[in-house]
Write a protein that holds these residues in place. Structure first.
Motif, PDB file in Angstrom:
ATOM      1  N   GLY A  80       0.799  -1.222   0.000  1.00 28.02           N
ATOM      2  CA  GLY A  80       0.000   0.000   0.000  1.00 28.02           C
ATOM      3  C   GLY A  80       0.829   1.269   0.000  1.00 28.02           C
ATOM      4  N   ALA A  81       2.073   1.193  -0.463  1.00 28.58           N
ATOM      5  CA  ALA A  81       2.964   2.366  -0.454  1.00 28.58           C
ATOM      6  C   ALA A  81       3.596   2.561  -1.827  1.00 28.58           C
ATOM      7  N   ALA A  82       2.799   2.424  -2.872  1.00 29.65           N
ATOM      8  CA  ALA A  82       3.332   2.526  -4.235  1.00 29.65           C
ATOM      9  C   ALA A  82       3.778   3.952  -4.538  1.00 29.65           C
ATOM     10  N   PRO A  83       4.936   4.121  -5.213  1.00 30.39           N
ATOM     11  CA  PRO A  83       5.305   5.453  -5.698  1.00 30.39           C
ATOM     12  C   PRO A  83       4.335   5.894  -6.796  1.00 30.39           C
ATOM     13  N   ASP A  84       4.353   7.178  -7.108  1.00 29.64           N
ATOM     14  CA  ASP A  84       3.463   7.697  -8.154  1.00 29.64           C
ATOM     15  C   ASP A  84       4.032   7.443  -9.549  1.00 29.64           C
ATOM     16  N   VAL A  85       5.333   7.646  -9.680  1.00 34.62           N
ATOM     17  CA  VAL A  85       6.017   7.516 -10.966  1.00 34.62           C
ATOM     18  C   VAL A  85       7.210   6.578 -10.772  1.00 34.62           C
ATOM     19  N   VAL A  86       7.449   5.716 -11.752  1.00 37.26           N
ATOM     20  CA  VAL A  86       8.623   4.849 -11.728  1.00 37.26           C
ATOM     21  C   VAL A  86       9.400   5.053 -13.021  1.00 37.26           C
ATOM     22  N   MET A  87      10.718   5.185 -12.891  1.00 38.67           N
ATOM     23  CA  MET A  87      11.589   5.251 -14.063  1.00 38.67           C
ATOM     24  C   MET A  87      12.054   3.819 -14.350  1.00 38.67           C
ATOM     25  N   VAL A 109      12.521  -2.551 -21.242  1.00 40.36           N
ATOM     26  CA  VAL A 109      11.270  -2.714 -21.988  1.00 40.36           C
ATOM     27  C   VAL A 109      10.470  -3.897 -21.448  1.00 40.36           C
ATOM     28  N   GLY A 110      11.161  -5.002 -21.173  1.00 43.89           N
ATOM     29  CA  GLY A 110      10.472  -6.191 -20.682  1.00 43.89           C
ATOM     30  C   GLY A 110       9.748  -5.941 -19.381  1.00 43.89           C
ATOM     31  N   VAL A 111      10.349  -5.139 -18.489  1.00 40.57           N
ATOM     32  CA  VAL A 111       9.715  -4.819 -17.203  1.00 40.57           C
ATOM     33  C   VAL A 111       8.513  -3.905 -17.420  1.00 40.57           C
ATOM     34  N   LEU A 112       8.659  -2.925 -18.312  1.00 40.49           N
ATOM     35  CA  LEU A 112       7.530  -2.043 -18.626  1.00 40.49           C
ATOM     36  C   LEU A 112       6.337  -2.862 -19.142  1.00 40.49           C
ATOM     37  N   GLN A 113       6.611  -3.799 -20.029  1.00 40.17           N
ATOM     38  CA  GLN A 113       5.547  -4.648 -20.568  1.00 40.17           C
ATOM     39  C   GLN A 113       4.912  -5.502 -19.465  1.00 40.17           C
ATOM     40  N   GLN A 114       5.759  -5.994 -18.570  1.00 38.12           N
ATOM     41  CA  GLN A 114       5.275  -6.800 -17.450  1.00 38.12           C
ATOM     42  C   GLN A 114       4.331  -5.973 -16.567  1.00 38.12           C
ATOM     43  N   PHE A 115       4.733  -4.733 -16.248  1.00 37.89           N
ATOM     44  CA  PHE A 115       3.896  -3.866 -15.418  1.00 37.89           C
ATOM     45  C   PHE A 115       2.539  -3.617 -16.087  1.00 37.89           C
ATOM     46  N   ALA A 116       2.575  -3.349 -17.394  1.00 35.36           N
ATOM     47  CA  ALA A 116       1.333  -3.067 -18.122  1.00 35.36           C
ATOM     48  C   ALA A 116       0.412  -4.280 -18.104  1.00 35.36           C
ATOM     49  N   LYS A 117       0.987  -5.456 -18.333  1.00 32.13           N
ATOM     50  CA  LYS A 117       0.162  -6.668 -18.401  1.00 32.13           C
ATOM     51  C   LYS A 117      -0.408  -7.062 -17.043  1.00 32.13           C
ATOM     52  N   LYS A 118       0.268  -6.622 -15.961  1.00 30.00           N
ATOM     53  CA  LYS A 118      -0.263  -6.874 -14.618  1.00 30.00           C
ATOM     54  C   LYS A 118      -1.319  -5.849 -14.221  1.00 30.00           C
ATOM     55  N   GLY A 119      -1.528  -4.840 -15.076  1.00 35.61           N
ATOM     56  CA  GLY A 119      -2.546  -3.831 -14.792  1.00 35.61           C
ATOM     57  C   GLY A 119      -2.103  -2.780 -13.790  1.00 35.61           C
ATOM     58  N   TRP A 120      -0.797  -2.598 -13.651  1.00 29.35           N
ATOM     59  CA  TRP A 120      -0.274  -1.640 -12.673  1.00 29.35           C
ATOM     60  C   TRP A 120      -0.211  -0.205 -13.191  1.00 29.35           C
ATOM     61  N   LEU A 121      -0.300  -0.011 -14.510  1.00 28.15           N
ATOM     62  CA  LEU A 121       0.011   1.292 -15.096  1.00 28.15           C
ATOM     63  C   LEU A 121      -1.218   2.049 -15.574  1.00 28.15           C
ATOM     64  N   ASP A 179      15.529   4.799 -20.013  1.00 28.28           N
ATOM     65  CA  ASP A 179      14.652   4.748 -18.846  1.00 28.28           C
ATOM     66  C   ASP A 179      13.349   5.454 -19.193  1.00 28.28           C
ATOM     67  N   ALA A 180      12.234   4.736 -18.971  1.00 25.30           N
ATOM     68  CA  ALA A 180      10.914   5.263 -19.309  1.00 25.30           C
ATOM     69  C   ALA A 180      10.156   5.625 -18.041  1.00 25.30           C
ATOM     70  N   ALA A 181       9.490   6.765 -18.069  1.00 27.91           N
ATOM     71  CA  ALA A 181       8.641   7.186 -16.950  1.00 27.91           C
ATOM     72  C   ALA A 181       7.254   6.583 -17.116  1.00 27.91           C
ATOM     73  N   VAL A 182       6.790   5.882 -16.070  1.00 32.00           N
ATOM     74  CA  VAL A 182       5.438   5.324 -16.060  1.00 32.00           C
ATOM     75  C   VAL A 182       4.713   5.819 -14.816  1.00 32.00           C
ATOM     76  N   VAL A 183       3.388   5.850 -14.877  1.00 34.54           N
ATOM     77  CA  VAL A 183       2.559   6.295 -13.751  1.00 34.54           C
ATOM     78  C   VAL A 183       1.802   5.092 -13.200  1.00 34.54           C
ATOM     79  N   LEU A 184       1.946   4.826 -11.900  1.00 35.79           N
ATOM     80  CA  LEU A 184       1.270   3.687 -11.279  1.00 35.79           C
ATOM     81  C   LEU A 184      -0.156   4.040 -10.877  1.00 35.79           C
ATOM     82  N   LYS A 185      -1.066   3.110 -11.113  1.00 40.40           N
ATOM     83  CA  LYS A 185      -2.467   3.296 -10.704  1.00 40.40           C
ATOM     84  C   LYS A 185      -2.598   3.429  -9.189  1.00 40.40           C
ATOM     85  N   ASP A 186      -1.745   2.699  -8.458  1.00 39.93           N
ATOM     86  CA  ASP A 186      -1.872   2.644  -7.006  1.00 39.93           C
ATOM     87  C   ASP A 186      -1.090   3.730  -6.283  1.00 39.93           C
ATOM     88  N   GLY A 187      -0.491   4.667  -7.022  1.00 38.77           N
ATOM     89  CA  GLY A 187       0.201   5.776  -6.366  1.00 38.77           C
ATOM     90  C   GLY A 187      -0.783   6.670  -5.630  1.00 38.77           C
TER      91      GLY A 187
END
Length: 447
Positions: free
Chosen positions: A98-105, A109-121, A329-337
């Motif tokens: 329950g302590a997700a950051p707002d933005v992750v760098m 690419v593989g990790v970014l795809q993993q985050f998207a497929k888990k519905g985190w972004l 490094d890509a900036a992504v925004v987490l849903k749970d931030g």
């Protein structure tokens, strides 16, 4: 160092536990006024944006200057949280707690795809998408897109097709910058004859060996096959892979070309490989790696870029196009931030040339943004590298191992890293190595 990229690749020994501690300390610092910027004033006054990333040391300090510029512009406080090398584990644990950051760098690419497929972004805003569409080569936007949705803005890039050399060693040997891969090996042998082996190779860090392979493969096989292999749509037993391994093996087996021979290379990490060319007791004339080599040569050994330390582009192999392999490094925004709205505003800022120019001035940075003024970079060598990155446009290909599942392309002592270390130790059987790579890739990709 994290795999510079795979912007500067950091030590794989950095653990999620350390990262979690860093998160706690960072939040503690916020309470004590350790976050950047004022608490009020501006469109986001009174709000706080938490940003996680792999950067440490000088890179982290430079990125904090970018965050400070965002604070000046919007009034939002910012907190930077070191994630450690395993971004996926770190973010997963923060979401669960329950302590997700707002933005992750995100550096892979593989990790970014993993985050998207888990519905985190969260999908990035229309403003970010439109800015990126006009300022980035399409390939960069594609790498940030998963199943048609744009999730990741590439802010920092690495140029991974640069061969760094000692001008003094070249002058002593009477050689110039080679224009083809064959010429590069010939130049290396001439260097060795004059008393200094050709290449310092960081074989202890398996990621450097993947970079050697990727540059050879991209030039020799071309971008279409490179993309297919990166997605495992082409098997590692393909003739094009065996050919690239054979080409790489020619380098690995030649003691004139590998400083100290393969065994010494396997005990050499990345910082040491740079020291072997630019340190006080040079043992080699060249070191292949990304633009970040220049930062180490300058920062640790006081070399003047363009004078005491120079580079040439990784040359074309067998008549192919000269490769341009990149990382970023890509900036992504987490849903749970806690503050995704302000996080989205930060990514909009990072999409601007203004944000990139802050770090460009500090050094150790390249931007894929074609509106960044080259004059913002601090020296001619970095300007030249940045220009090469932008000029490559859509022909750039992202580091292949960073596109792979971590089990294959990003784990110390396993997968591609280990198998290429084994190949460095004994490069006599390219077909056998290709078969072993295919077996590991099939397991990791699940196909």
């Amino acid at each position: 160092m994290r795999r510079p990229g795979k912007t500067t690749r950091r030590s794989a020994a950095t653990t999620a536990t350390t990262a979690a501690l860093g998160f706690t300390l960072a939040l503690g610092a916020t309470a004590c006024g350790g976050a950047t910027g004022p608490a009020s004033g501006g469109e986001l006054g009174g709000q706080t944006v938490t940003v996680a990333g792999v950067w440490t040391g000088a890179e982290q300090e430079s990125f904090k200057k970018v965050l400070d510029a965002f604070t000046q512009k919007t009034g939002a406080k910012t907190v930077f949280v070191p994630s450690g090398d395993n971004v996926s584990t770190f973010v997963g644990s923060k979401i669960e707690g329950g302590a997700a950051p707002d933005v992750v760098m995100v550096p892979q690419v593989g990790v970014l795809q993993q985050f998207a497929k888990k519905g985190w972004l969260q999908p990035l805003s229309d403003q970010t998408s439109q800015t990126a569409g006009s300022t980035l080569a399409p390939v960069w936007k594609n790498y940030g897109t998963v199943d048609g949705t744009y999730y990741g803005l590439y802010f920092k890039a690495a140029h991974k097709s640069t061969v760094w050399y000692s001008p003094e060693a070249f002058a002593q040997a009477g050689v110039g910058e080679p224009k083809s891969y064959g010429d590069m090996l010939k130049t290396g042998r001439t260097l060795a004859d004059s008393g200094r082996p050709a290449f310092a190779i960081a074989g202890e860090d398996g990621w450097t060996l993947t970079d050697w392979f990727e540059n050879i493969y991209l030039s020799q096989a071309g971008p279409e096959k490179y993309d297919q292999l990166a997605q495992h749509q082409l098997k590692w037993t393909d003739e094009s892979v065996v050919r690239a391994l054979t080409t790489l093996g020619e380098l690995f087996k030649d003691k004139q070309l590998v400083a100290g021979g393969a065994q010494a290379a396997l005990g050499t990490d990345f910082p040491t490989s740079v020291a072997q060319v630019f340190g006080p007791e040079p043992k080699a004339g060249m070191v292949y790696e990304g633009d970040f080599v220049g930062g180490v040569a300058k920062g640790q050994f006081g070399k003047k870029l363009g004078q005491d330390a120079k580079f040439f582009p990784f040359p074309s192999v067998d008549g192919g196009r000269a490769p341009v392999v990149s990382g970023g490094d890509a900036a992504v925004v987490l849903k749970d931030g806690k503050n995704a709205t302000a996080g989205m505003r930060l990514v909009e800022f990072l999409a601007s040339a203004e944000a990139a120019e802050v770090w460009a001035g500090a050094g150790g940075f390249l931007s894929p943004n074609n509106e960044v003024d080259f004059a913002a970079y601090g020296d001619d060598t970095t300007r030249s590298t940045a220009n090469s990155l932008i000029a490559a446009g859509n022909s750039i290909r992202f580091d292949m191992s960073d596109q792979a599942p971590a089990a294959f392309g990003g784990t110390k002592g396993a997968g591609e890293w280990k198998l290429l270390q084994d190949f460095l130790r004994d490069p006599s059987n390219p077909q056998g190595t290709a078969a072993e790579l295919e077996a590991e890739a099939a397991k990791a990709y699940g196909n």
